[in-house]
Design an enzyme around this catalytic site. Structure first.
Site, PDB file in Angstrom:
ATOM      1  N   LYS A  96      67.043  42.289 -31.113  1.00  0.00           N
ATOM      2  CA  LYS A  96      66.264  43.485 -31.445  1.00  0.00           C
ATOM      3  C   LYS A  96      67.254  44.646 -31.447  1.00  0.00           C
ATOM      4  O   LYS A  96      67.742  45.061 -30.400  1.00  0.00           O
ATOM      5  CB  LYS A  96      65.146  43.721 -30.432  1.00  0.00           C
ATOM      6  CG  LYS A  96      64.311  44.956 -30.734  1.00  0.00           C
ATOM      7  CD  LYS A  96      63.130  45.052 -29.777  1.00  0.00           C
ATOM      8  CE  LYS A  96      62.280  46.264 -30.119  1.00  0.00           C
ATOM      9  NZ  LYS A  96      62.837  47.514 -29.557  1.00  0.00           N
ATOM     10  N   GLY A 157      57.240  55.305 -25.649  1.00  0.00           N
ATOM     11  CA  GLY A 157      56.610  55.732 -24.410  1.00  0.00           C
ATOM     12  C   GLY A 157      55.686  56.922 -24.533  1.00  0.00           C
ATOM     13  O   GLY A 157      55.155  57.402 -23.526  1.00  0.00           O
ATOM     14  N   ALA A 184      56.654  50.677 -30.593  1.00  0.00           N
ATOM     15  CA  ALA A 184      56.809  51.957 -29.886  1.00  0.00           C
ATOM     16  C   ALA A 184      55.700  52.949 -30.218  1.00  0.00           C
ATOM     17  O   ALA A 184      55.257  53.066 -31.360  1.00  0.00           O
ATOM     18  CB  ALA A 184      58.158  52.595 -30.173  1.00  0.00           C
ATOM     19  N   GLY A 185      55.285  53.675 -29.183  1.00  0.00           N
ATOM     20  CA  GLY A 185      54.359  54.785 -29.335  1.00  0.00           C
ATOM     21  C   GLY A 185      52.894  54.464 -29.161  1.00  0.00           C
ATOM     22  O   GLY A 185      52.054  55.362 -29.170  1.00  0.00           O
ATOM     23  N   ASN A 206      55.193  47.641 -24.381  1.00  0.00           N
ATOM     24  CA  ASN A 206      55.770  47.580 -23.047  1.00  0.00           C
ATOM     25  C   ASN A 206      55.130  48.627 -22.148  1.00  0.00           C
ATOM     26  O   ASN A 206      54.318  48.321 -21.293  1.00  0.00           O
ATOM     27  CB  ASN A 206      57.291  47.746 -23.096  1.00  0.00           C
ATOM     28  CG  ASN A 206      57.971  47.419 -21.775  1.00  0.00           C
ATOM     29  OD1 ASN A 206      59.180  47.308 -21.698  1.00  0.00           O
ATOM     30  ND2 ASN A 206      57.230  47.243 -20.688  1.00  0.00           N
ATOM     31  N   THR A 207      55.464  49.903 -22.379  1.00  0.00           N
ATOM     32  CA  THR A 207      55.027  50.964 -21.479  1.00  0.00           C
ATOM     33  C   THR A 207      53.514  51.033 -21.344  1.00  0.00           C
ATOM     34  O   THR A 207      52.991  51.242 -20.241  1.00  0.00           O
ATOM     35  CB  THR A 207      55.564  52.322 -21.971  1.00  0.00           C
ATOM     36  OG1 THR A 207      56.965  52.221 -22.213  1.00  0.00           O
ATOM     37  CG2 THR A 207      55.320  53.405 -20.934  1.00  0.00           C
TER      38      THR A 207
END
Length: 260
Positions: A96, A157, A184-185, A206-207
Site C-alpha cells: 500500500k 482520520g 481514509a476519511g 482504521n480510525t
C-alpha cells in the site's frame, strides 16, 4: 467476491491495525469485521524484537492477508526503500503505497506517488496507491500499471465522510475495470454504505473503528453497512428526481378523490 490483482476475497472491508485500545480489542475487532486483509505499518511496528514478535504473533493468529504500507514516507526514495524492506520481511509483493506531501493534512504527494509506483511496478510489486480523488492522477497510476486505486474520501482520520461525491463517481465511471477502494476519511457506517452505493469495490478503515467507544461493535456495524451498500448498488438504485412521483396509482381510488 472482490479481486485484488490475481487474488479474490469475500470481504469488501480492509482494516488497519493501529490505534486500538489494546491488542485484544484489535484482534476482536478484526475478527468481527470479517476483513480478510489487514494493513500494517512497517515504520510503526518492527518484525524483530519482543514487541514486534508479539504484534506479528497476534496478526498471524488471525489468519489474514497482510498488506504492508509505507505510511509516513515523505519522498520517493523513502517510500521505495520501505516497500523493499516490507517485501523482504513479509514475503509479499503487495504494498500500500503512501507518499505524503503535508503533515497537517496527510495529503498524498501525487507527483511522488506516480514516480514511486512506476519504480516499484518495474521491480515486480503489486501497488495499492493511496491518492486523492483526482481523475488525472488515477489515470497516470493506471498507466503506470496499478490495477487497484485507493482514493481518499476526506483527509485521514477526519471522519468527515465523502466530501467530493461527484469526483469519486467520475472515477468509478471512467475506470470500470480497475478495483477501486475508498481509503481514509470515513467516520460512520453510513459513509461506507454511500461509497459502496457508488459502485466502489471495497473500503479501507482504521480510525473510525479503532477510536470508536466500542471498536468491536463498530467493526460489525461497518461490515453490515458495506454489505448493505453493495447489495443496494447491485440491485440498481432508483435515480433521484426533482419532483414528487406518486407511489400509489389513482386507478381504483374513490371518485371524490380523483382530480377532474
Amino acid at each position: 467476491m472482490v479481486k485484488f490483482y490475481d487474488r479474490e476475497f469475500g470481504s469488501r472491508l480492509l482494516i488497519g491495525s493501529a490505534l486500538y485500545p489494546s491488542p485484544a480489542i484489535m484482534q476482536d475487532s478484526i475478527r468481527e469485521s470479517g476483513a480478510e486483509i489487514v494493513t500494517v505499518s512497517l515504520r510503526r511496528e518492527t518484525a524483530g524484537g519482543k514487541a514486534g514478535d508479539q504484534f506479528w504473533s497476534l496478526i498471524r493468529e488471525l489468519g489474514v492477508t497482510v498488506l504492508p504500507n509505507t505510511a509516513g514516507c515523505r519522498g520517493v526514495r523513502d517510500a521505495v526503500t520501505t516497500a523493499k524492506l516490507a517485501r523482504e520481511l513479509f514475503a509479499t509483493s503487495w504494498i500500500k503505497l503512501e507518499v505524503i506531501a503535508d503533515n497537517d493534512t496527510l495529503q498524498p504527494d501525487v507527483v511522488g506517488l506516480v514516480e514511486a509506483a512506476q519504480i516499484l511496478i518495474k521491480d515486480g510489486f503489486e501497488v495499492f496507491p493511496y491518492c486523492t480523488e483526482d481523475l488525472s492522477v488515477a489515470l497516470r497510476l493506471v498507466d503506470a500499471g496499478c490495477r487497484v486505486i485507493m482514493p481518499w474520501a476526506a483527509p485521514i482520520g477526519s471522519a468527515r465522510g465523502i466530501t467530493n461525491r461527484d469526483a469519486l463517481k467520475l472515477l468509478r465511471d471512467r475506470l470500470p475495470d480497475i478495483t477501486l477502494v475508498v481509503d481514509a476519511g470515513l467516520g460512520a457506517p453510513s459513509h461506507a454504505a454511500e461509497a459502496m452505493e457508488l459502485g466502489y469495490d471495497a473500503v479501507l478503515l482504521n480510525t473510525a473503528i479503532a477510536k470508536a467507544e466500542d471498536p468491536v461493535a463498530m467493526a460489525r456495524g461497518f461490515k453490515l453497512a458495506i454489505e448493505a451498500g453493495r447489495t443496494g448498488f447491485e440491485a440498481g438504485l432508483m435515480g433521484a428526481r426533482d419532483f414528487a412521483s406518486p407511489s400509489t396509482p389513482v386507478i381504483g381510488t374513490p371518485f371524490w378523490h380523483a382530480v377532474s
